[in-house]
Design an enzyme around this catalytic site. Structure first.
Site, short mmCIF file in Angstrom:
data_model
loop_
_atom_site.label_atom_id
_atom_site.label_comp_id
_atom_site.label_asym_id
_atom_site.label_seq_id
_atom_site.Cartn_x
_atom_site.Cartn_y
_atom_site.Cartn_z
N ARG A 182 3.36 5.53 -0.50
CA ARG A 182 3.10 5.65 0.94
C ARG A 182 2.48 7.00 1.34
O ARG A 182 2.76 7.51 2.43
CB ARG A 182 4.37 5.40 1.77
CG ARG A 182 4.97 4.04 1.59
CD ARG A 182 4.07 2.91 2.06
NE ARG A 182 4.50 1.65 1.46
CZ ARG A 182 3.96 1.16 0.34
NH1 ARG A 182 2.98 1.76 -0.27
NH2 ARG A 182 4.41 0.03 -0.17
N SER A 230 9.03 0.10 8.31
CA SER A 230 10.22 0.59 7.60
C SER A 230 10.52 2.02 8.02
O SER A 230 9.62 2.85 8.08
CB SER A 230 9.98 0.57 6.09
OG SER A 230 9.78 -0.75 5.66
N GLU A 300 10.19 7.31 6.01
CA GLU A 300 8.81 6.84 5.77
C GLU A 300 7.94 7.18 6.98
O GLU A 300 6.75 7.43 6.86
CB GLU A 300 8.79 5.33 5.50
CG GLU A 300 7.38 4.81 5.29
CD GLU A 300 7.29 3.40 4.72
OE1 GLU A 300 7.95 3.10 3.72
OE2 GLU A 300 6.53 2.59 5.29
N1 EPU Z 1 18.10 -6.15 2.28
C1 EPU Z 1 19.39 -6.17 2.72
N2 EPU Z 1 19.62 -6.01 4.06
C2 EPU Z 1 18.62 -5.83 4.95
C3 EPU Z 1 17.31 -5.81 4.50
C4 EPU Z 1 17.06 -5.98 3.15
O1 EPU Z 1 20.33 -6.31 1.96
O2 EPU Z 1 18.92 -5.71 6.14
C5 EPU Z 1 17.83 -6.38 0.87
C6 EPU Z 1 17.10 -7.70 0.66
O3 EPU Z 1 17.99 -8.75 0.56
C7 EPU Z 1 16.34 -7.46 -0.61
C8 EPU Z 1 16.05 -5.99 -0.59
O4 EPU Z 1 16.93 -5.41 0.36
O5 EPU Z 1 17.12 -7.75 -1.71
C9 EPU Z 1 14.60 -5.67 -0.24
O6 EPU Z 1 14.33 -6.15 1.07
P1 EPU Z 1 12.89 -6.67 1.52
O7 EPU Z 1 12.44 -7.76 0.60
O8 EPU Z 1 12.98 -7.00 2.95
O9 EPU Z 1 11.92 -5.48 1.27
P2 EPU Z 1 12.05 -3.94 1.62
O10 EPU Z 1 12.08 -3.22 0.31
O11 EPU Z 1 13.14 -3.68 2.58
C10 EPU Z 1 9.48 -3.46 1.58
C11 EPU Z 1 8.57 -2.59 2.39
C12 EPU Z 1 8.12 -3.32 3.66
C13 EPU Z 1 7.48 -4.63 3.26
C14 EPU Z 1 8.51 -5.45 2.45
C15 EPU Z 1 7.99 -6.77 1.95
C16 EPU Z 1 9.30 -0.29 2.04
C17 EPU Z 1 10.11 0.83 2.52
N3 EPU Z 1 9.29 -1.39 2.78
O12 EPU Z 1 10.67 -3.66 2.36
O13 EPU Z 1 7.11 -2.51 4.25
O14 EPU Z 1 7.09 -5.36 4.39
O15 EPU Z 1 8.89 -4.70 1.28
O16 EPU Z 1 6.95 -6.55 1.03
O17 EPU Z 1 8.65 -0.18 0.99
C18 EPU Z 1 6.66 -0.87 5.89
O18 EPU Z 1 6.42 -0.13 4.93
O19 EPU Z 1 6.54 -0.50 7.08
C19 EPU Z 1 7.12 -2.21 5.60
C20 EPU Z 1 7.50 -3.04 6.54
#
Ligand code: EPU
Length: 307
Positions: A182, A230, A300
């Site tokens: 990022r 995020s 972030e």
């Molecule tokens: N999870 C939880 N509780 C929550 C949210 C998530 O337990 O409230 C768990 C999910 O069950 C999953 C894991 O955390 O096992 C990852 O969650 P998710 O698939 O939603 O992805 P993320 O890592 O939270 C990243 C990016 C997002 C992007 C999503 C989907 C980062 C910090 N965030 O989120 O990017 O949309 O993957 O690809 O890298 C952004 O950067 O602004 C953004 C929205």
């Protein structure tokens, strides 16, 4: 900040610096409406340059008068309540987009990523599917090395068109840049456009990858409420959302700022949140996660403006 020192410019100074600018100039402009979380104070002056030459005029004017200049993307940034001194520039008039030979696409910095994706789809070009659901701009996407689990800007970026802090235009080959999680390491200056190498593909394949991914985001993220994406970066090998939820913080609220009940790594604006409330909530979440799991989450978002 692109240029300038931390001192408060007077209105006559600002007027002088912007004398030759042809684009729109708005004095004491509330910035909340230009950000996706809808918080933040006023800019001394907001400039919307008419074209690239106008960007150069703003940069040179600001530099000569030692006025702080900042480019606002608006989706991953929190502006504090006392706003921003100096010039804030919005590149929303830089909206050209074109297909070059050999599946190369050029887009100016103000092009929204969803529009770029539509453009790629209409030309049967694959490579931008990772950006599905990211509301930001090409410029912001380059600066942040925007991305998702499917990919990121560095995967397609070939070159960046740039205006240096001296007001000179140049093209930077992407192979000379370093990309972090990022964050792209760029010289000080302004991204005005990006060259992206895409590949030919069947339209239905591009469409179904995008659709599937958008559905996932809609199901797991609070996309219908004002948010700034995020909040925290994912710590290595874990996920900020998982940690925040496990700390029992979903739904935690300060004023109208709320840890989303849908995805714990989002803060949503329930109506009239202030930047102060949002940042207090950030601190609280960070402290509680640190205390419970010993993990120090890194923001972030970019936080700018006067305290
Ligand atoms: N999870 C939880 N509780 C929550 C949210 C998530 O337990 O409230 C768990 C999910 O069950 C999953 C894991 O955390 O096992 C990852 O969650 P998710 O698939 O939603 O992805 P993320 O890592 O939270 C990243 C990016 C997002 C992007 C999503 C989907 C980062 C910090 N965030 O989120 O990017 O949309 O993957 O690809 O890298 C952004 O950067 O602004 C953004 C929205």
């Amino acid at each position: 900040m692109v240029t300038g020192q931390r001192r408060v410019p007077s209105v006559p100074m600002l007027r002088r610096a912007l004398l030759h600018v042809e684009g729109e100039i708005r004095w004491h402009e509330p910035l909340a409406s230009h950000t996706s979380l809808q918080v933040g104070g006023l800019a001394d002056v907001l400039v919307i340059p008419a074209d690239v030459e106008d960007v150069v005029r703003v940069v040179r004017g600001a530099r000569m008068s030692h006025i702080p200049l900042m480019v606002l993307g608006g989706t991953n940034v929190i502006i504090r309540d006392k706003g921003i001194r100096g010039i804030v520039m919005l590149l929303k008039q830089l909206t050209q987009i074109q297909e070059e030979p050999k599946q190369m696409v050029y887009a100016q910095a103000g092009v929204r990523l969803p529009r770029l994706m539509q453009f790629a789809l209409s030309r049967k070009l694959s490579g931008m599917e990772w950006a599905a659901g990211i509301p930001g701009t090409v410029g912001g996407g380059v600066v942040m090395n925007a991305g998702t689990r499917l990919g990121e800007m560095r995967d397609v970026l070939q070159a960046v068109d740039f205006v240096t802090i001296h007001g000179k235009q140049k093209r930077i080959d992407a192979s000379t840049l370093s990309f972090l999680y990022r964050k792209t390491l760029l010289p000080r200056g302004i991204v005005i456009g990006a060259w992206m190498q895409l590949t030919s593909a069947v339209q239905e394949t591009i469409q179904s990858a995008t659709k599937h991914y958008l559905q996932y985001r809609k199901a797991t993220q609070p996309l219908t409420l004002p948010n700034a994406g995020s909040v925290f970066k994912n710590p290595t090998g874990d996920s900020a959302g998982r940690l925040i939820e496990a700390a029992g913080l979903k739904g935690l609220r300060i004023g109208d700022a709320e840890v989303s009940t849908k995805h714990a790594n989002f803060i949503v604006n329930r109506g009239a949140a202030t930047a102060e409330q949002v940042l207090l909530l950030v601190r609280k979440v960070r402290d509680r996660v640190a205390r419970k799991f010993g993990v120090r989450l890194k923001l972030e978002w970019k936080v700018v403006g006067e305290k």
